[in-house]
Design an enzyme around this catalytic site. Structure first.
Site, PDB file in Angstrom:
ATOM      1  N   SER A  40       0.801  -1.231   0.000  1.00  0.00           N
ATOM      2  CA  SER A  40       0.000   0.000   0.000  1.00  0.00           C
ATOM      3  C   SER A  40       0.827   1.271   0.000  1.00  0.00           C
ATOM      4  CB  SER A  40      -0.939   0.016   1.215  1.00  0.00           C
ATOM      5  OG  SER A  40      -0.201  -0.027   2.419  1.00  0.00           O
ATOM      6  N   ASP A 330      -2.746   8.673   7.545  1.00  0.00           N
ATOM      7  CA  ASP A 330      -3.713   7.775   8.177  1.00  0.00           C
ATOM      8  C   ASP A 330      -2.960   6.899   9.183  1.00  0.00           C
ATOM      9  OD1 ASP A 330      -2.499   5.691   6.787  1.00  0.00           O
ATOM     10  OD2 ASP A 330      -4.140   5.387   5.373  1.00  0.00           O
ATOM     11  N   HIS A 333       0.133   5.247   6.967  1.00  0.00           N
ATOM     12  CA  HIS A 333       0.829   5.776   5.785  1.00  0.00           C
ATOM     13  C   HIS A 333       1.256   7.231   5.949  1.00  0.00           C
ATOM     14  CE1 HIS A 333      -1.874   2.504   4.435  1.00  0.00           C
ATOM     15  NE2 HIS A 333      -0.778   2.135   3.796  1.00  0.00           N
TER      16      HIS A 333
END
Length: 369
Positions: A40, A330, A333
């Site tokens: 991600s 978040d 990240h």
């Protein structure tokens, strides 16, 4: 008069040649393809096309992206591959699953990354339908067949050999596998030091396969400071201190990764694999956020619960008004601005950050050897 006209014409011709050569150089540099593999941290939106919970396709993701819309990037705006594409003078790579990735756009490269995956196939099983690394490599082979059909085998091979490659794996093998639940299957099977050795041996096979598929300049990132992300602070921290166990995992994994890359390069006889010390890069602004213009490196901009580290970033989450002053977007990240700082270290960092050389040196060496 005639001689001055001739001279003037000659000057204009030379000027034209200089401009043409300059344009050719720019085109050559911009023509360097870029391929991205991993999780991600580097997914540009492949998971948008999959039935999975590991998605970033709804508000407020993308709130600071040029379109102000979610793109599938786990960021408020640009991610690390976007900043690297800018450094290459190229447009951002499209997700491999995007229907827009065809024709001339294939020559820019492709992003094969998928949120939730790891080195191991059982990492991220809770996300169900994600593109595991072996499948990403299969897609890379398929990509090469598509480019061969477009420009011929010789040009396709050259494009891949001259490309820059980024691969980011490892973090999920800890947070979404070994430490996902107390007494996970992997933690019962391996002590932490043995698990790290196993991960490194499996990662070596992946990198060897990447080389066999034609990759010749590969940036390999280590894990970040796993125990310091807001999600882990929310789960494991009483006073805002980083989780010692996850920090230990990162401190075992990253040096062994560097040693493995040195061994691979030695075996190949060339500096194909470049170790990127993302743990150190992130530690810089985690340990001293104000030096980098951040007000906090503990609280996520978007989330809920302690440190905004619980759950997903959604429209119902707390959302900070100024993303530029938060190191984390978040619970897991970095923010767009933090990603930009990290990529600056890719470009100019000392061997402590980029081993054996930084990206500026790579780009100078590769024009074209």
């Amino acid at each position: 008069m005639a001689s001055s006209l001739v001279l003037s014409g000659l000057v204009m011709t030379i000027f034209g040649l200089v401009v043409a050569l300059s344009n050719l150089t720019t085109q050559t540099e911009a023509a360097r393809a870029f391929f991205v593999f991993g999780d991600s941290l580097v997914d540009n939106g492949n998971n948008n096309y999959l039935a999975t919970t590991a998605r970033a396709d709804s508000y407020p993701y993308g709130i600071d992206y040029p379109t102000r819309r979610p793109t599938g990037r786990f960021s408020n705006g640009l991610n690390i591959p976007d900043f690297l594409s800018k450094q290459l003078g190229a447009e951002s790579t499209l997700p491999y699953l995007s229907p827009q990735l065809n024709g001339q756009r294939l020559l820019v490269g492709a992003n094969f990354a998928s949120a939730g995956i790891g080195i191991l196939n059982d990492t991220g099983i809770q996300f169900v339908n994600i593109i595991r690394i072996f499948r990403q490599l299969e897609y890379f082979q398929e990509y090469q067949q598509r480019v061969t059909a477009l420009v011929g085998a010789a040009r396709a091979k050259q494009l891949v050999n001259q490309a820059l490659v980024l691969i980011t794996l490892g973090g999920n093998d800890f947070v979404n596998n070994y430490y996902l639940v107390p007494f996970s299957a992997r933690s019962r099977q391996y002590s932490l030091p043995d698990y790290v050795k196993y991960l490194i041996s499996e990662y070596r096979k992946i990198l060897q396969k990447l080389y066999d598929l034609g990759a010749r300049r590969v940036l390999v990132t280590g894990t970040g400071p796993l125990g310091c992300v807001p999600a882990e602070l929310a789960l494991r921290s009483r006073n805002g201190e980083c989780s010692p166990e996850l920090q230990r995992a990162a401190s075992l994994f990253n040096p062994q990764l560097t040693q493995m890359l040195k061994g691979l390069n030695s075996q190949i006889g060339s500096d194909v694999f470049i170790g990127v010390n993302t743990q150190l890069m992130s530690n810089d602004f985690i340990s001293n956020p104000r030096a980098y213009g951040f007000i906090t490196s503990k609280v996520a901009c978007c989330g809920q619960g302690p440190y905004n580290g619980i759950g997903l970033c959604t429209a119902a989450s707390n959302l900070c008004p100024n993303r530029d002053v938060y190191a984390f977007w978040d619970p897991f990240h970095p923010s767009e601005r933090a990603n930009g700082i990290i990529v600056q270290q890719f470009m100019t960092g000392s061997t402590e950050y980029m081993y054996p050389m930084n990206l500026s040196t790579i780009m100078a060496l590769d024009s074209w050897t």
